[in-house]
Design a protein around this motif. Structure first.
Motif, PDB file in Angstrom:
ATOM      1  N   ALA A 104      16.884  16.961   0.282  1.00 28.64           N
ATOM      2  CA  ALA A 104      15.990  18.114   0.399  1.00 28.64           C
ATOM      3  C   ALA A 104      16.739  19.353   0.868  1.00 28.64           C
ATOM      4  CB  ALA A 104      14.854  17.786   1.355  1.00 28.64           C
ATOM      5  N   LEU A 105      17.734  19.176   1.734  1.00 23.66           N
ATOM      6  CA  LEU A 105      18.521  20.308   2.204  1.00 23.66           C
ATOM      7  C   LEU A 105      19.463  20.838   1.125  1.00 23.66           C
ATOM      8  CD1 LEU A 105      19.373  19.014   5.786  1.00 23.66           C
ATOM      9  CD2 LEU A 105      18.049  21.070   5.266  1.00 23.66           C
ATOM     10  N   SER A 106      20.049  19.930   0.347  1.00 23.84           N
ATOM     11  CA  SER A 106      21.027  20.360  -0.658  1.00 23.84           C
ATOM     12  C   SER A 106      20.372  20.785  -1.965  1.00 23.84           C
ATOM     13  CB  SER A 106      22.032  19.236  -0.931  1.00 23.84           C
ATOM     14  OG  SER A 106      21.400  18.114  -1.518  1.00 23.84           O
ATOM     15  N   ARG A 107      19.234  20.144  -2.311  1.00 21.71           N
ATOM     16  CA  ARG A 107      18.547  20.445  -3.568  1.00 21.71           C
ATOM     17  C   ARG A 107      17.038  20.537  -3.328  1.00 21.71           C
ATOM     18  NH1 ARG A 107      20.730  19.544  -8.572  1.00 21.71           N
ATOM     19  NH2 ARG A 107      18.752  20.522  -9.198  1.00 21.71           N
ATOM     20  N   ASP A 109      14.892  22.224  -4.638  1.00 23.32           N
ATOM     21  CA  ASP A 109      14.118  22.360  -5.871  1.00 23.32           C
ATOM     22  C   ASP A 109      13.645  21.021  -6.420  1.00 23.32           C
ATOM     23  OD1 ASP A 109      17.059  22.159  -6.239  1.00 23.32           O
ATOM     24  OD2 ASP A 109      16.533  21.949  -8.362  1.00 23.32           O
ATOM     25  N   LEU A 110      14.289  19.940  -6.019  1.00 25.28           N
ATOM     26  CA  LEU A 110      13.940  18.621  -6.530  1.00 25.28           C
ATOM     27  C   LEU A 110      12.831  17.937  -5.732  1.00 25.28           C
ATOM     28  CD1 LEU A 110      17.452  17.091  -7.339  1.00 25.28           C
ATOM     29  CD2 LEU A 110      15.825  18.129  -8.922  1.00 25.28           C
ATOM     30  N   VAL A 111      12.516  18.468  -4.554  1.00 27.68           N
ATOM     31  CA  VAL A 111      11.606  17.768  -3.639  1.00 27.68           C
ATOM     32  C   VAL A 111      10.321  18.580  -3.476  1.00 27.68           C
ATOM     33  CG1 VAL A 111      11.345  16.736  -1.360  1.00 27.68           C
ATOM     34  CG2 VAL A 111      13.601  16.802  -2.447  1.00 27.68           C
ATOM     35  N   ARG A 112       9.223  18.043  -4.004  1.00 22.94           N
ATOM     36  CA  ARG A 112       7.937  18.744  -3.884  1.00 22.94           C
ATOM     37  C   ARG A 112       7.357  18.571  -2.490  1.00 22.94           C
ATOM     38  NH1 ARG A 112       4.089  17.340  -8.819  1.00 22.94           N
ATOM     39  NH2 ARG A 112       2.817  18.848  -7.659  1.00 22.94           N
ATOM     40  N   LYS A 113       7.322  17.325  -2.022  1.00 25.59           N
ATOM     41  CA  LYS A 113       6.925  17.022  -0.657  1.00 25.59           C
ATOM     42  C   LYS A 113       7.868  15.932  -0.137  1.00 25.59           C
ATOM     43  CE  LYS A 113       2.047  18.332  -0.913  1.00 25.59           C
ATOM     44  NZ  LYS A 113       0.639  17.967  -0.594  1.00 25.59           N
ATOM     45  N   LEU A 114       8.128  15.969   1.165  1.00 24.26           N
ATOM     46  CA  LEU A 114       9.094  15.069   1.783  1.00 24.26           C
ATOM     47  C   LEU A 114       8.415  14.277   2.887  1.00 24.26           C
ATOM     48  CD1 LEU A 114      12.045  14.115   2.413  1.00 24.26           C
ATOM     49  CD2 LEU A 114      12.234  16.151   3.885  1.00 24.26           C
TER      50      LEU A 114
END
Length: 260
Positions: A104-107, A109-114
């Motif tokens: 989530a920190l590096s990308r 854009d790939l993570v909608r919710k964590l």
């Protein structure tokens, strides 16, 4: 029924269930995707659920080189790229949460919710019992005994390779770099922190993490340990489904201090 995905040269075993928006479940250390068995049916009723085995775990073979959280996070990016997943809800349990937050920190854009379940992000954020389990000979012997049977049953590398991967995990567990709460202040996605009230994470640590993230929620489950997704699956599943649903129920009387 599972299949193998070539994720940037890492042969990754994955099971896919359901239809809808993508949810990726990241298992903990020394476990496998099978640990999510109590969550998959509930989530798959609304979402398309992807459950990979991380390299050197379960049915995914080991790869040359050390085990690191950043490496696992890079694998996850490659996994999503191989499946043409532009984004997903990402749920990590224990070490899986450490992998998920690094992705989530590096990308972002790939993570909608964590979602991070039972995940301490600093050495000091864990309990003394957790530190003993991960770093002392007695604790590591206990972990080895727990992990060995599943590894020998599932690994394509054969039972004789267990000592190799367990040595990699041991080196990783004793040297994981801290992620300070302040480093999460720019996460753009909603975040749910979940733990049992008798988990490996200090409750005050997750409170500090939640305060640092602009759009964070915190769930402490009573009567739950580090295995709370197995112990209280219905409650965990209800919390996950509620968090993943949009729009969220509006707060009528927000008088706390998590985001103040």
């Amino acid at each position: 029924m599972g299949e193998y995905i070539d994720a940037g040269g890492v042969r990754t075993y994955c099971e896919v269930t359901g239809e809808g928006d993508a949810v990726v479940l990241i298992h903990g250390g020394a476990t496998t995707g099978e640990s999510w068995a109590a969550q998959v049916p509930a989530l798959a009723a609304r979402y398309q659920v992807f459950v990979p085995d991380r390299r050197g775990h379960g049915r995914s073979p080991d790869v040359d080189g050390p085990a690191t959280m950043d490496g696992y996070a890079a694998d996850l990016v490659e996994f999503m790229t191989a499946l043409r997943l532009d984004s997903a809800h990402v749920i990590g349990w224990s070490d899986g949460g450490k992998v998920a937050v690094r992705m989530a920190l590096s990308r972002p854009d790939l993570v909608r919710k964590l979602v991070m379940i039972g995940t301490e992000l600093t050495r000091a954020g864990g309990t003394p019992a957790n530190d003993r389990l991960m770093t002392t000979p007695e604790g590591l012997e206990q972990l080895s005994a727990i992990a060995r049977s599943d590894y020998e049953r599932l690994s394509p590398d054969g039972p004789e390779h267990f000592g190799v991967v367990f040595a990699k995990w041991t080196r990783m567990w004793t040297s994981i770099p801290d992620i300070e709460p302040s480093e999460l202040a720019h996460l753009p996605m909603p975040v749910l922190l979940m733990q049992g009230d008798d988990d490996c994470v200090r409750i005050e640590h997750n409170t500090a993490v939640a305060r640092a993230i602009p759009d964070a929620q915190l769930a402490v489950i009573p009567g739950g340990s580090h295995a709370v997704p197995l112990e209280k699956p219905d409650l965990v599943n209800d919390l996950l489904l509620d968090f993943l649903t949009d729009p969220q129920t509006p707060k009528f009387m927000p008088l706390g201090d998590l985001n103040s």
